[in-house]
Write a protein that holds these residues in place. Structure first.
Motif, PDB file in Angstrom:
ATOM      1  N   LEU A 148      65.558  64.151  62.197  1.00 38.61           N
ATOM      2  CA  LEU A 148      65.167  65.467  62.692  1.00 38.61           C
ATOM      3  C   LEU A 148      63.664  65.537  62.905  1.00 38.61           C
ATOM      4  N   GLU A 149      62.912  64.979  61.971  1.00 37.66           N
ATOM      5  CA  GLU A 149      61.458  65.029  62.126  1.00 37.66           C
ATOM      6  C   GLU A 149      61.016  64.286  63.387  1.00 37.66           C
ATOM      7  N   GLY A 150      61.708  63.198  63.714  1.00 42.03           N
ATOM      8  CA  GLY A 150      61.368  62.464  64.932  1.00 42.03           C
ATOM      9  C   GLY A 150      61.549  63.318  66.174  1.00 42.03           C
ATOM     10  N   ILE A 151      62.595  64.135  66.174  1.00 44.71           N
ATOM     11  CA  ILE A 151      62.817  65.039  67.305  1.00 44.71           C
ATOM     12  C   ILE A 151      61.706  66.074  67.374  1.00 44.71           C
ATOM     13  N   LEU A 152      61.341  66.623  66.212  1.00 43.98           N
ATOM     14  CA  LEU A 152      60.289  67.640  66.179  1.00 43.98           C
ATOM     15  C   LEU A 152      58.942  67.053  66.614  1.00 43.98           C
ATOM     16  N   LYS A 153      58.639  65.849  66.173  1.00 45.98           N
ATOM     17  CA  LYS A 153      57.384  65.212  66.566  1.00 45.98           C
ATOM     18  C   LYS A 153      57.331  65.002  68.076  1.00 45.98           C
ATOM     19  N   ALA A 154      58.450  64.574  68.645  1.00 43.62           N
ATOM     20  CA  ALA A 154      58.494  64.366  70.091  1.00 43.62           C
ATOM     21  C   ALA A 154      58.292  65.677  70.825  1.00 43.62           C
ATOM     22  N   GLY A 155      58.892  66.757  70.307  1.00 46.09           N
ATOM     23  CA  GLY A 155      58.732  68.059  70.933  1.00 46.09           C
ATOM     24  C   GLY A 155      57.309  68.564  70.863  1.00 46.09           C
ATOM     25  N   VAL A 156      56.637  68.315  69.734  1.00 44.69           N
ATOM     26  CA  VAL A 156      55.230  68.707  69.599  1.00 44.69           C
ATOM     27  C   VAL A 156      54.374  67.912  70.573  1.00 44.69           C
ATOM     28  N   ALA A 157      54.633  66.619  70.673  1.00 42.48           N
ATOM     29  CA  ALA A 157      53.850  65.757  71.567  1.00 42.48           C
ATOM     30  C   ALA A 157      53.989  66.186  73.022  1.00 42.48           C
ATOM     31  N   GLN A 158      55.155  66.727  73.372  1.00 42.25           N
ATOM     32  CA  GLN A 158      55.395  67.158  74.741  1.00 42.25           C
ATOM     33  C   GLN A 158      54.973  68.609  74.975  1.00 42.25           C
ATOM     34  N   GLY A 159      54.447  69.252  73.929  1.00 41.42           N
ATOM     35  CA  GLY A 159      54.012  70.635  74.061  1.00 41.42           C
ATOM     36  C   GLY A 159      55.153  71.635  74.072  1.00 41.42           C
ATOM     37  N   LEU A 160      56.353  71.192  73.646  1.00 43.80           N
ATOM     38  CA  LEU A 160      57.512  72.085  73.641  1.00 43.80           C
ATOM     39  C   LEU A 160      57.643  72.863  72.337  1.00 43.80           C
ATOM     40  N   PHE A 161      57.223  72.264  71.233  1.00 41.57           N
ATOM     41  CA  PHE A 161      57.348  72.900  69.921  1.00 41.57           C
ATOM     42  C   PHE A 161      55.964  73.173  69.347  1.00 41.57           C
ATOM     43  N   GLN A 162      55.871  74.247  68.586  1.00 37.87           N
ATOM     44  CA  GLN A 162      54.636  74.581  67.885  1.00 37.87           C
ATOM     45  C   GLN A 162      54.920  74.500  66.386  1.00 37.87           C
ATOM     46  N   VAL A 163      54.759  73.305  65.841  1.00 38.85           N
ATOM     47  CA  VAL A 163      55.071  73.044  64.435  1.00 38.85           C
ATOM     48  C   VAL A 163      53.872  72.379  63.782  1.00 38.85           C
ATOM     49  N   PRO A 164      53.173  73.065  62.876  1.00 38.30           N
ATOM     50  CA  PRO A 164      51.984  72.480  62.250  1.00 38.30           C
ATOM     51  C   PRO A 164      52.291  71.313  61.321  1.00 38.30           C
ATOM     52  N   ASP A 165      53.446  71.315  60.707  1.00 42.80           N
ATOM     53  CA  ASP A 165      53.826  70.230  59.783  1.00 42.80           C
ATOM     54  C   ASP A 165      55.287  69.887  60.047  1.00 42.80           C
ATOM     55  N   THR A 166      55.528  68.791  60.748  1.00 39.54           N
ATOM     56  CA  THR A 166      56.897  68.456  61.153  1.00 39.54           C
ATOM     57  C   THR A 166      57.793  68.094  59.973  1.00 39.54           C
ATOM     58  N   LYS A 167      57.237  67.505  58.922  1.00 46.57           N
ATOM     59  CA  LYS A 167      58.057  67.144  57.751  1.00 46.57           C
ATOM     60  C   LYS A 167      58.575  68.396  57.048  1.00 46.57           C
ATOM     61  N   ILE A 168      57.664  69.342  56.806  1.00 46.16           N
ATOM     62  CA  ILE A 168      58.077  70.595  56.162  1.00 46.16           C
ATOM     63  C   ILE A 168      59.054  71.348  57.053  1.00 46.16           C
ATOM     64  N   ALA A 169      58.808  71.338  58.347  1.00 44.92           N
ATOM     65  CA  ALA A 169      59.698  72.033  59.279  1.00 44.92           C
ATOM     66  C   ALA A 169      61.093  71.420  59.248  1.00 44.92           C
ATOM     67  N   ALA A 170      61.165  70.094  59.177  1.00 48.03           N
ATOM     68  CA  ALA A 170      62.469  69.428  59.128  1.00 48.03           C
ATOM     69  C   ALA A 170      63.238  69.824  57.876  1.00 48.03           C
ATOM     70  N   LEU A 171      62.548  69.858  56.742  1.00 46.42           N
ATOM     71  CA  LEU A 171      63.196  70.251  55.487  1.00 46.42           C
ATOM     72  C   LEU A 171      63.666  71.703  55.552  1.00 46.42           C
ATOM     73  N   ALA A 172      62.849  72.560  56.149  1.00 53.65           N
ATOM     74  CA  ALA A 172      63.203  73.980  56.250  1.00 53.65           C
ATOM     75  C   ALA A 172      64.416  74.182  57.151  1.00 53.65           C
ATOM     76  N   VAL A 173      64.471  73.456  58.258  1.00 54.54           N
ATOM     77  CA  VAL A 173      65.604  73.579  59.176  1.00 54.54           C
ATOM     78  C   VAL A 173      66.890  73.117  58.503  1.00 54.54           C
ATOM     79  N   ILE A 174      66.838  71.984  57.827  1.00 52.87           N
ATOM     80  CA  ILE A 174      68.040  71.473  57.147  1.00 52.87           C
ATOM     81  C   ILE A 174      68.494  72.434  56.060  1.00 52.87           C
ATOM     82  N   ALA A 175      67.550  73.004  55.321  1.00 52.25           N
ATOM     83  CA  ALA A 175      67.910  73.981  54.279  1.00 52.25           C
ATOM     84  C   ALA A 175      68.588  75.194  54.893  1.00 52.25           C
ATOM     85  N   MET A 176      68.087  75.660  56.049  1.00 51.45           N
ATOM     86  CA  MET A 176      68.706  76.791  56.722  1.00 51.45           C
ATOM     87  C   MET A 176      70.115  76.455  57.177  1.00 51.45           C
ATOM     88  N   LEU A 177      70.290  75.292  57.733  1.00 51.92           N
ATOM     89  CA  LEU A 177      71.617  74.895  58.217  1.00 51.92           C
ATOM     90  C   LEU A 177      72.603  74.717  57.067  1.00 51.92           C
TER      91      LEU A 177
END
Length: 209
Positions: A148-177
């Motif tokens: 999941l973090e790899g997807i988020l990093k790719a999205g940030v690199a492409q300017g699609l996602f605004q995520v300051p910390d992709t690792k924390i974001a990945a953990l938060a998304v999985i916890a929500m799901l």
């Protein structure tokens, strides 16, 4: 009352093995019984005798299939994580990052809802693993989170996602799901597809899309 030692249980198990067929009492049946009991009562509250009773064998016979209760717990967690990783690797997801994120959200919800006991044990019984077994399971968990973090990093690199910390974001998304497991029931107000869509919308907004 005479309490039998673990060595005696093992001896009785080996004797039972030589006296008859164990075609009915397979390892998968023992693991299934352990999974149900661990999920229902908690690992610490379940004894090998209870597992044996659920399968219909003497406690000593369990040692033909597992070293001890800790090994059963580890095997269940490892099987779940390896299955999760393999299933995600086999998913056909779009090449675009947005499609990959949506695919992950829908996959995670669907896969876990089909295996509620395994998911519950995988998250709630980590504290009962030995240090060595915990490290092995954590390695598999990180491997999944990295997907999941790899997807988020790719999205940030492409300017699609605004995520300051992709690792924390990945953990938060999985916890929500994972929270879907606490309330979703078949036949409820929302269908599985509707739940997936609602959570995808929340995840999409949480990454700044």
């Amino acid at each position: 009352m005479v309490l039998l030692s673990e060595q005696m249980f093992r001896y009785l198990g080996s004797m039972a093995r030589t006296q008859g067929s164990h075609s009915e009492f397979t390892g998968p049946r023992i693991r299934a019984a352990a999974q149900e009991l661990f999920a229902r009562h908690g690992y610490a509250a379940v004894s090998m005798r209870q597992i044996a009773g659920a399968v219909g064998v003497q406690a000593g016979a369990l040692y033909n299939y597992t070293a001890d209760k800790q090994s059963l717990l580890f095997d269940l967690m490892q099987a779940h994580m390896e299955g999760l990783l393999s299933a995600w690797a086999a998913e056909e997801v779009p090449v675009d990052v947005m499609g990959q994120l949506e695919g992950f959200v829908r996959f995670h919800i669907r896969y876990n809802l089909e295996r509620p006991d395994a998911v519950f044990i995988a998250y709630m019984e980590l504290r009962n693993l030995t240090e060595e077994n915990f490290a092995k399971i954590e390695d598999r968990r990180r491997a999944y989170e990295d997907q999941l973090e790899g997807i988020l990093k790719a999205g940030v690199a492409q300017g699609l996602f605004q995520v300051p910390d992709t690792k924390i974001a990945a953990l938060a998304v999985i916890a929500m799901l994972n929270g879907v497991l606490t309330w979703y029931r078949d036949g409820g107000r929302l269908s599985l597809v509707e739940v997936e869509t609602l959570y995808w919308d929340m995840v999409r907004k949480s990454v700044g899309v």
